[in-house]
Design a protein around this motif. Structure first.
Motif, PDB file in Angstrom:
ATOM      1  N   HIS A   1     -30.747   7.269 -28.864  1.00  0.00           N
ATOM      2  CA  HIS A   1     -31.808   6.339 -28.517  1.00  0.00           C
ATOM      3  C   HIS A   1     -33.204   6.858 -28.841  1.00  0.00           C
ATOM      4  O   HIS A   1     -34.159   6.081 -28.904  1.00  0.00           O
ATOM      5  CB  HIS A   1     -31.713   6.014 -27.017  1.00  0.00           C
ATOM      6  CG  HIS A   1     -32.573   4.887 -26.566  1.00  0.00           C
ATOM      7  ND1 HIS A   1     -33.872   5.071 -26.128  1.00  0.00           N
ATOM      8  CD2 HIS A   1     -32.341   3.553 -26.483  1.00  0.00           C
ATOM      9  CE1 HIS A   1     -34.390   3.914 -25.778  1.00  0.00           C
ATOM     10  NE2 HIS A   1     -33.487   2.972 -25.995  1.00  0.00           N
ATOM     11  N   PHE A   2     -33.365   8.190 -29.047  1.00  0.00           N
ATOM     12  CA  PHE A   2     -34.714   8.727 -29.219  1.00  0.00           C
ATOM     13  C   PHE A   2     -35.350   8.345 -30.549  1.00  0.00           C
ATOM     14  O   PHE A   2     -36.525   8.623 -30.778  1.00  0.00           O
ATOM     15  CB  PHE A   2     -34.737  10.252 -29.041  1.00  0.00           C
ATOM     16  CG  PHE A   2     -33.796  11.017 -29.935  1.00  0.00           C
ATOM     17  CD1 PHE A   2     -34.028  11.149 -31.290  1.00  0.00           C
ATOM     18  CD2 PHE A   2     -32.673  11.629 -29.388  1.00  0.00           C
ATOM     19  CE1 PHE A   2     -33.168  11.866 -32.103  1.00  0.00           C
ATOM     20  CE2 PHE A   2     -31.805  12.342 -30.187  1.00  0.00           C
ATOM     21  CZ  PHE A   2     -32.050  12.467 -31.551  1.00  0.00           C
ATOM     22  N   THR A   3     -34.586   7.721 -31.463  1.00  0.00           N
ATOM     23  CA  THR A   3     -35.166   7.186 -32.684  1.00  0.00           C
ATOM     24  C   THR A   3     -35.211   5.663 -32.594  1.00  0.00           C
ATOM     25  O   THR A   3     -34.298   5.035 -32.052  1.00  0.00           O
ATOM     26  CB  THR A   3     -34.350   7.598 -33.924  1.00  0.00           C
ATOM     27  OG1 THR A   3     -34.862   6.901 -35.064  1.00  0.00           O
ATOM     28  CG2 THR A   3     -32.878   7.254 -33.747  1.00  0.00           C
ATOM     29  N   SER A   4     -36.268   5.078 -33.117  1.00  0.00           N
ATOM     30  CA  SER A   4     -36.372   3.619 -33.117  1.00  0.00           C
ATOM     31  C   SER A   4     -35.858   3.007 -34.418  1.00  0.00           C
ATOM     32  O   SER A   4     -35.920   1.798 -34.603  1.00  0.00           O
ATOM     33  CB  SER A   4     -37.834   3.195 -32.890  1.00  0.00           C
ATOM     34  OG  SER A   4     -38.662   3.694 -33.922  1.00  0.00           O
ATOM     35  N   THR A   5     -35.369   3.836 -35.340  1.00  0.00           N
ATOM     36  CA  THR A   5     -34.847   3.341 -36.609  1.00  0.00           C
ATOM     37  C   THR A   5     -33.535   2.614 -36.395  1.00  0.00           C
ATOM     38  O   THR A   5     -32.616   3.145 -35.768  1.00  0.00           O
ATOM     39  CB  THR A   5     -34.624   4.504 -37.595  1.00  0.00           C
ATOM     40  OG1 THR A   5     -35.853   5.207 -37.755  1.00  0.00           O
ATOM     41  CG2 THR A   5     -34.146   3.989 -38.939  1.00  0.00           C
ATOM     42  N   ARG A   6     -33.427   1.389 -36.912  1.00  0.00           N
ATOM     43  CA  ARG A   6     -32.174   0.627 -36.853  1.00  0.00           C
ATOM     44  C   ARG A   6     -31.634   0.481 -38.277  1.00  0.00           C
ATOM     45  O   ARG A   6     -32.215  -0.221 -39.094  1.00  0.00           O
ATOM     46  CB  ARG A   6     -32.393  -0.764 -36.274  1.00  0.00           C
ATOM     47  CG  ARG A   6     -32.290  -0.855 -34.772  1.00  0.00           C
ATOM     48  CD  ARG A   6     -33.547  -0.509 -34.046  1.00  0.00           C
ATOM     49  NE  ARG A   6     -33.493  -0.939 -32.653  1.00  0.00           N
ATOM     50  CZ  ARG A   6     -34.503  -0.869 -31.823  1.00  0.00           C
ATOM     51  NH1 ARG A   6     -35.665  -0.374 -32.235  1.00  0.00           N
ATOM     52  NH2 ARG A   6     -34.383  -1.280 -30.582  1.00  0.00           N
ATOM     53  N   TYR A   7     -30.532   1.148 -38.546  1.00  0.00           N
ATOM     54  CA  TYR A   7     -29.920   1.043 -39.877  1.00  0.00           C
ATOM     55  C   TYR A   7     -29.083  -0.228 -40.006  1.00  0.00           C
ATOM     56  O   TYR A   7     -28.785  -0.657 -41.113  1.00  0.00           O
ATOM     57  CB  TYR A   7     -29.061   2.272 -40.165  1.00  0.00           C
ATOM     58  CG  TYR A   7     -29.879   3.531 -40.333  1.00  0.00           C
ATOM     59  CD1 TYR A   7     -30.460   3.840 -41.551  1.00  0.00           C
ATOM     60  CD2 TYR A   7     -30.091   4.396 -39.265  1.00  0.00           C
ATOM     61  CE1 TYR A   7     -31.217   4.994 -41.713  1.00  0.00           C
ATOM     62  CE2 TYR A   7     -30.842   5.543 -39.413  1.00  0.00           C
ATOM     63  CZ  TYR A   7     -31.410   5.842 -40.641  1.00  0.00           C
ATOM     64  OH  TYR A   7     -32.174   6.971 -40.793  1.00  0.00           O
ATOM     65  N   LEU A   8     -28.681  -0.783 -38.865  1.00  0.00           N
ATOM     66  CA  LEU A   8     -28.003  -2.082 -38.850  1.00  0.00           C
ATOM     67  C   LEU A   8     -28.960  -3.117 -38.287  1.00  0.00           C
ATOM     68  O   LEU A   8     -29.556  -2.907 -37.222  1.00  0.00           O
ATOM     69  CB  LEU A   8     -26.731  -2.032 -37.992  1.00  0.00           C
ATOM     70  CG  LEU A   8     -25.622  -1.081 -38.432  1.00  0.00           C
ATOM     71  CD1 LEU A   8     -24.414  -1.236 -37.519  1.00  0.00           C
ATOM     72  CD2 LEU A   8     -25.227  -1.304 -39.879  1.00  0.00           C
ATOM     73  N   ASP A   9     -29.092  -4.268 -38.989  1.00  0.00           N
ATOM     74  CA  ASP A   9     -30.046  -5.270 -38.534  1.00  0.00           C
ATOM     75  C   ASP A   9     -29.729  -6.611 -39.194  1.00  0.00           C
ATOM     76  O   ASP A   9     -29.755  -6.731 -40.413  1.00  0.00           O
ATOM     77  CB  ASP A   9     -31.466  -4.842 -38.894  1.00  0.00           C
ATOM     78  CG  ASP A   9     -32.533  -5.678 -38.206  1.00  0.00           C
ATOM     79  OD1 ASP A   9     -32.193  -6.761 -37.673  1.00  0.00           O
ATOM     80  OD2 ASP A   9     -33.701  -5.256 -38.204  1.00  0.00           O
ATOM     81  N   THR A  10     -29.424  -7.608 -38.373  1.00  0.00           N
ATOM     82  CA  THR A  10     -29.122  -8.942 -38.910  1.00  0.00           C
ATOM     83  C   THR A  10     -30.395  -9.702 -39.264  1.00  0.00           C
ATOM     84  O   THR A  10     -30.343 -10.708 -39.972  1.00  0.00           O
ATOM     85  CB  THR A  10     -28.355  -9.783 -37.878  1.00  0.00           C
ATOM     86  OG1 THR A  10     -29.177  -9.970 -36.719  1.00  0.00           O
ATOM     87  CG2 THR A  10     -27.041  -9.115 -37.499  1.00  0.00           C
ATOM     88  N   GLY A  11     -31.537  -9.254 -38.734  1.00  0.00           N
ATOM     89  CA  GLY A  11     -32.732 -10.073 -38.813  1.00  0.00           C
ATOM     90  C   GLY A  11     -32.614 -11.222 -37.822  1.00  0.00           C
ATOM     91  O   GLY A  11     -31.574 -11.435 -37.191  1.00  0.00           O
ATOM     92  N   THR A  12     -33.672 -11.986 -37.684  1.00  0.00           N
ATOM     93  CA  THR A  12     -33.686 -13.109 -36.742  1.00  0.00           C
ATOM     94  C   THR A  12     -33.048 -14.332 -37.379  1.00  0.00           C
ATOM     95  O   THR A  12     -33.347 -14.677 -38.516  1.00  0.00           O
ATOM     96  CB  THR A  12     -35.119 -13.429 -36.312  1.00  0.00           C
ATOM     97  OG1 THR A  12     -35.700 -12.262 -35.710  1.00  0.00           O
ATOM     98  CG2 THR A  12     -35.145 -14.570 -35.310  1.00  0.00           C
ATOM     99  N   PHE A  13     -32.149 -14.994 -36.633  1.00  0.00           N
ATOM    100  CA  PHE A  13     -31.493 -16.205 -37.137  1.00  0.00           C
ATOM    101  C   PHE A  13     -31.360 -17.218 -36.011  1.00  0.00           C
ATOM    102  O   PHE A  13     -31.351 -16.859 -34.822  1.00  0.00           O
ATOM    103  CB  PHE A  13     -30.124 -15.887 -37.752  1.00  0.00           C
ATOM    104  CG  PHE A  13     -29.153 -15.222 -36.807  1.00  0.00           C
ATOM    105  CD1 PHE A  13     -28.272 -15.979 -36.040  1.00  0.00           C
ATOM    106  CD2 PHE A  13     -29.115 -13.841 -36.687  1.00  0.00           C
ATOM    107  CE1 PHE A  13     -27.381 -15.373 -35.182  1.00  0.00           C
ATOM    108  CE2 PHE A  13     -28.217 -13.225 -35.821  1.00  0.00           C
ATOM    109  CZ  PHE A  13     -27.356 -13.994 -35.065  1.00  0.00           C
ATOM    110  N   SER A  14     -31.277 -18.491 -36.365  1.00  0.00           N
ATOM    111  CA  SER A  14     -31.197 -19.559 -35.368  1.00  0.00           C
ATOM    112  C   SER A  14     -29.837 -19.557 -34.684  1.00  0.00           C
ATOM    113  O   SER A  14     -28.813 -19.204 -35.282  1.00  0.00           O
ATOM    114  CB  SER A  14     -31.432 -20.917 -36.042  1.00  0.00           C
ATOM    115  OG  SER A  14     -30.420 -21.171 -36.995  1.00  0.00           O
TER     116      SER A  14
END
Length: 464
Positions: free
Chosen positions: A297-310
């Protein structure tokens, strides 16, 4: 005729006659006087006995004791019992015991305890990606929580816990519950029912962070009303919830249920469970976003990310199982998260984990209670002639956020942990994770989005 001392002979004769009479016994007048004095003393004693008896009745009345009336001689007057003063009323004693911190408890159902926890994390992450902002060394106060909890006569209980690790205080738990014959009803900010590891306290997990899907699918405490029924090896839980207290006011609502069968065969504890989650999104911006950090948790980097979707709703189904046999334990969970998207294809994302663990120290085992993992209590703690409990664990952690046109990436995590539990309330945890990514959010210098990330982390933990 007189004596040499000048005393008349007649007076001397009278004195001699009285002395002879006293030698024969007290006179009638003296006996009457003595009896009257004795009767007065007995009457005073009777009045004092009645007063003491009334005071005893005041102390014993709460326990249903019936005082026995004092008797006095029939000839002695009996005074009315003295009134019981406020200072003579029964007072329930307070019992103080130590469970990491003082706990105050009375026999009529009151209890009160102050507690908290500290999770201090530090570590290092290495990645070939370009533009990942938090590679290298990192540290954080993962949790710094304070709480008060207790019980109230009549079967009621309460808990209020706040996390002050960040710049602003955040409410973790704030609820009132009622328990009667295996049924517990809870109202307030609380955990809903989304899996074994999610419901197990962060103090008792076998890795610094839970499996990736629990964070990616935004498992969190929410404000709601729930009920749980526990009898024997069966546990049934369910509730209606809104959002987390930090996100209120809001219009979203969710339904959660969980069923657990937890038989014990000899010294082996088994666990089988399933859960269902439904959220109806009624906010002004009906969108979702699933993403996840690399193992810590000490890193804020997200290597997985769907992005925002409806989205208009989400439905989750989880399966869970575990076994604890002496120093060995194993657990496995899987979770399917389906998103409802009106007019579009509905994606289903999946996350799961499988872990094995073993204690190297004799007599130690993983704790388990009421359908969740519980505290490890070293058989030979530090400070009592032992070295505490030493445990090794391996985990495979999988998360797939790609489906139906949404590409959030896939993670395969290979993780190990070494845990040294010195006492019931202190731990040191050493974690290593290698994570293989496909369709990662960040690319390498060559443009590849398939690569590996290595993370090493340490946690110092104290709770009270």
């Amino acid at each position: 005729m007189g004596l040499a001392g000048g005393v008349p002979v007649a007076a001397f004769a009278a004195d001699a006659q009285r002395g002879a009479a006293q030698a024969d016994g007290p006179t009638r007048e003296e006996m009457v006087s003595q009896l009257a004095e004795m009767r007065a003393q007995m009457a005073a004693m009777a009045r004092r006995i009645d007063q003491l008896q009334a005071e005893v009745a005041g102390h014993a009345g709460a326990a249903g004791a019936t005082p026995v009336a004092a008797t006095a001689p029939a000839s002695a007057p009996v005074a009315a019992p003295a009134p019981v003063t406020a200072s003579a009323k029964a007072e329930t004693p307070v019992v103080i015991e130590w469970k990491g911190a003082p706990k105050f408890e009375t026999s009529d159902g009151w209890s009160f305890k102050v507690g908290g926890r500290i999770n201090l994390d530090t570590g290092y992450s290495s990645s070939p990606a370009v533009g990942a902002p938090d590679e290298g060394f990192g540290s954080e106060m993962r949790r710094l929580r304070l709480r008060v909890e207790g019980t109230v006569p009549g079967g009621f209980g309460y808990k209020v816990e706040t996390d002050i690790a960040s710049s602003s205080a955040e409410i973790t738990d704030a609820y009132l519950n009622y328990t009667d014959h295996g049924l517990t009803i809870t109202a307030g900010q609380q955990n809903n029912f989304q899996g074994l590891e999610e419901l197990s306290s962060s103090l008792n997990t076998s890795f610094i962070e839970r499996a990736a899907f629990t964070d990616a699918f935004a498992f969190e405490r929410r404000v709601g009303l729930s009920a749980a029924y526990h009898k024997g090896a069966l546990l049934v839980q369910g509730g209606v919830f809104t959002d987390n207290a930090e996100d209120l006011p809001g219009k979203n609502y969710s339904l959660d249920t969980r069923l657990v069968f937890m038989p014990r065969i000899g010294k082996t504890q088994l666990h089988f469970g399933g859960s269902f989650h439904y959220t109806d999104l009624n906010g002004e911006d009906d969108t979702l976003r699933y993403r996840q950090r690399p193992f810590e948790h000490f890193t804020s980097t997200r290597y997985l990310d769907t992005g925002t979707f409806s989205a208009s709703a989400e439905r989750g189904i989880g399966l869970e199982s575990a076994v604890i046999a002496g120093p060995f334990h194993a657990s496995a969970e899987g979770y399917w998260q389906k998103v409802v998207r009106p007019g579009l294809a509905d994606p289903t994302f999946f996350g799961g984990s499988f872990e094995l663990g073993y204690f190297l120290t004799k007599g130690d085992h993983r704790g388990y209670k009421n359908g969740v993992f519980d505290r490890v209590k070293p058989a030979h703690p530090v400070g009592e002639g032992g070295i505490g409990a030493i445990q090794v664990n391996l985990r495979y952690d999988y998360l797939d956020l790609t489906d139906a046109g949404i590409v959030g990436g896939t993670q395969k995590g290979y993780e190990a942990s070494l845990i040294w539990t010195q006492t019931d309330y202190t731990r040191l945890m050493f974690n290593y994770g290698h994570l293989d990514y496909t369709d990662a959010a960040y690319a390498t210098a060559s443009g590849s989005r398939a690569y590996g990330v290595d993370v090493f982390a340490v946690r110092a933990q104290l709770d009270f």
